[in-house]
Structure formats: structure tokens, C-alpha cells
Motif scaffolding. Structure first.
Motif, PDB file in Angstrom:
ATOM      1  N   GLN A 141      -5.683  -9.936  21.704  1.00  0.00           N
ATOM      2  CA  GLN A 141      -6.211 -10.854  20.699  1.00  0.00           C
ATOM      3  C   GLN A 141      -7.415 -11.617  21.215  1.00  0.00           C
ATOM      4  OE1 GLN A 141      -3.264 -13.562  19.354  1.00  0.00           O
ATOM      5  NE2 GLN A 141      -3.388 -12.862  17.264  1.00  0.00           N
ATOM      6  N   GLU A 142      -8.382 -11.802  20.339  1.00  0.00           N
ATOM      7  CA  GLU A 142      -9.570 -12.563  20.710  1.00  0.00           C
ATOM      8  C   GLU A 142      -9.259 -14.050  20.656  1.00  0.00           C
ATOM      9  OE1 GLU A 142     -13.526 -10.535  19.290  1.00  0.00           O
ATOM     10  OE2 GLU A 142     -12.116 -10.690  17.604  1.00  0.00           O
ATOM     11  N   SER A 143      -9.899 -14.787  21.530  1.00  0.00           N
ATOM     12  CA  SER A 143      -9.734 -16.224  21.491  1.00  0.00           C
ATOM     13  C   SER A 143     -10.525 -16.788  20.318  1.00  0.00           C
ATOM     14  CB  SER A 143     -10.224 -16.856  22.799  1.00  0.00           C
ATOM     15  OG  SER A 143     -11.639 -16.772  22.885  1.00  0.00           O
ATOM     16  N   THR A 144     -10.185 -17.992  19.925  1.00  0.00           N
ATOM     17  CA  THR A 144     -10.902 -18.662  18.834  1.00  0.00           C
ATOM     18  C   THR A 144     -12.380 -18.782  19.165  1.00  0.00           C
ATOM     19  OG1 THR A 144      -8.906 -19.906  18.304  1.00  0.00           O
ATOM     20  CG2 THR A 144     -10.973 -20.759  17.442  1.00  0.00           C
ATOM     21  N   LYS A 145     -12.678 -19.056  20.409  1.00  0.00           N
ATOM     22  CA  LYS A 145     -14.071 -19.197  20.845  1.00  0.00           C
ATOM     23  C   LYS A 145     -14.837 -17.889  20.639  1.00  0.00           C
ATOM     24  CE  LYS A 145     -16.750 -20.905  24.761  1.00  0.00           C
ATOM     25  NZ  LYS A 145     -16.694 -21.444  26.115  1.00  0.00           N
ATOM     26  N   GLU A 146     -14.207 -16.754  20.968  1.00  0.00           N
ATOM     27  CA  GLU A 146     -14.845 -15.454  20.799  1.00  0.00           C
ATOM     28  C   GLU A 146     -15.063 -15.126  19.318  1.00  0.00           C
ATOM     29  OE1 GLU A 146     -11.919 -13.225  22.928  1.00  0.00           O
ATOM     30  OE2 GLU A 146     -13.191 -13.038  24.704  1.00  0.00           O
ATOM     31  N   VAL A 147     -14.074 -15.457  18.486  1.00  0.00           N
ATOM     32  CA  VAL A 147     -14.180 -15.210  17.051  1.00  0.00           C
ATOM     33  C   VAL A 147     -15.324 -16.029  16.463  1.00  0.00           C
ATOM     34  CG1 VAL A 147     -13.008 -15.503  14.821  1.00  0.00           C
ATOM     35  CG2 VAL A 147     -11.761 -14.564  16.773  1.00  0.00           C
ATOM     36  N   LYS A 204     -17.903 -17.207  18.055  1.00  0.00           N
ATOM     37  CA  LYS A 204     -19.158 -16.680  18.586  1.00  0.00           C
ATOM     38  C   LYS A 204     -19.604 -15.447  17.790  1.00  0.00           C
ATOM     39  CE  LYS A 204     -21.368 -14.807  22.690  1.00  0.00           C
ATOM     40  NZ  LYS A 204     -21.203 -14.239  23.994  1.00  0.00           N
ATOM     41  N   LYS A 205     -18.666 -14.531  17.492  1.00  0.00           N
ATOM     42  CA  LYS A 205     -18.987 -13.335  16.727  1.00  0.00           C
ATOM     43  C   LYS A 205     -19.429 -13.685  15.308  1.00  0.00           C
ATOM     44  CE  LYS A 205     -16.376  -9.793  19.111  1.00  0.00           C
ATOM     45  NZ  LYS A 205     -15.336  -8.768  19.029  1.00  0.00           N
ATOM     46  N   GLU A 225     -22.953 -15.032  15.478  1.00  0.00           N
ATOM     47  CA  GLU A 225     -23.906 -13.940  15.687  1.00  0.00           C
ATOM     48  C   GLU A 225     -24.118 -13.149  14.397  1.00  0.00           C
ATOM     49  OE1 GLU A 225     -22.215 -11.730  18.919  1.00  0.00           O
ATOM     50  OE2 GLU A 225     -22.980 -13.131  20.433  1.00  0.00           O
TER      51      GLU A 225
END
Length: 90
Positions: free
Chosen positions: A2-8, A10-11, A14
């Protein structure tokens, strides 16, 4: 995994920036206008054929998603449609 909230986030940021880059310039606005015509933002979705109407609504939904990501001012869209309609009637 699972992706972290920060990664989500960021995506998503972008993606938003990419849509902005593509659709905010003069050529991008022309393409966006074309998509709005194809996607029934500028003209009605209605059809007496329920399958055709569902298909048209699907195209409309896609363009609405693009408009969401481009953060286009809906008042400007309305003005563009009114302006286009004025030229068509003349």
C-alpha cells in the motif's frame, strides 16, 4: 504494498500539474474545447436511444474529469460556450 498518504498526495499533485501543463496553453485550450464538443459539454447529451445516451454521458464524464484536473474556471467555460453559440447563430 500500500502507498502511504504522502505518496498518494504526491502522485495526485503531479497528475494535477501535468494536466495543467497540457491544457492551459493556447494549443491545449483548443484541444480542450474540441474535447468539450465531443464530450457533450457544449451540446446536449440527450438521445431517445438509451444506449446512445449512456455512451454520450460516458464521454461527458471523461471530459468533466479532465476539467476537474485542469482546474478550469467554470464561469469561463460558460462564457466560451455562450461566445461559440453567438458565432454559430450569426
Amino acid at each position: 504494498m500500500q502507498e502511504s498518504t504522502k505518496e498518494v498526495v504526491k502522485k495526485q499533485k503531479e497528475k494535477f500539474e501535468n494536466y495543467q501543463a497540457v491544457f492551459t496553453g493556447p494549443v491545449g485550450r483548443e484541444v480542450l474545447w474540441d474535447l468539450m464538443e465531443i464530450g457533450h459539454i457544449v451540446n446536449p447529451v440527450f438521445s431517445t436511444d438509451p444506449i446512445e445516451m449512456a455512451f454520450n454521458e460516458g464521454k461527458r464524464n471523461l471530459v468533466l474529469q479532465i476539467l476537474k484536473y485542469t482546474n478550469v474556471d467554470l464561469k469561463k467555460i460558460d462564457e466560451m460556450i455562450k461566445e461559440e453559440n453567438r458565432y454559430v447563430r450569426e
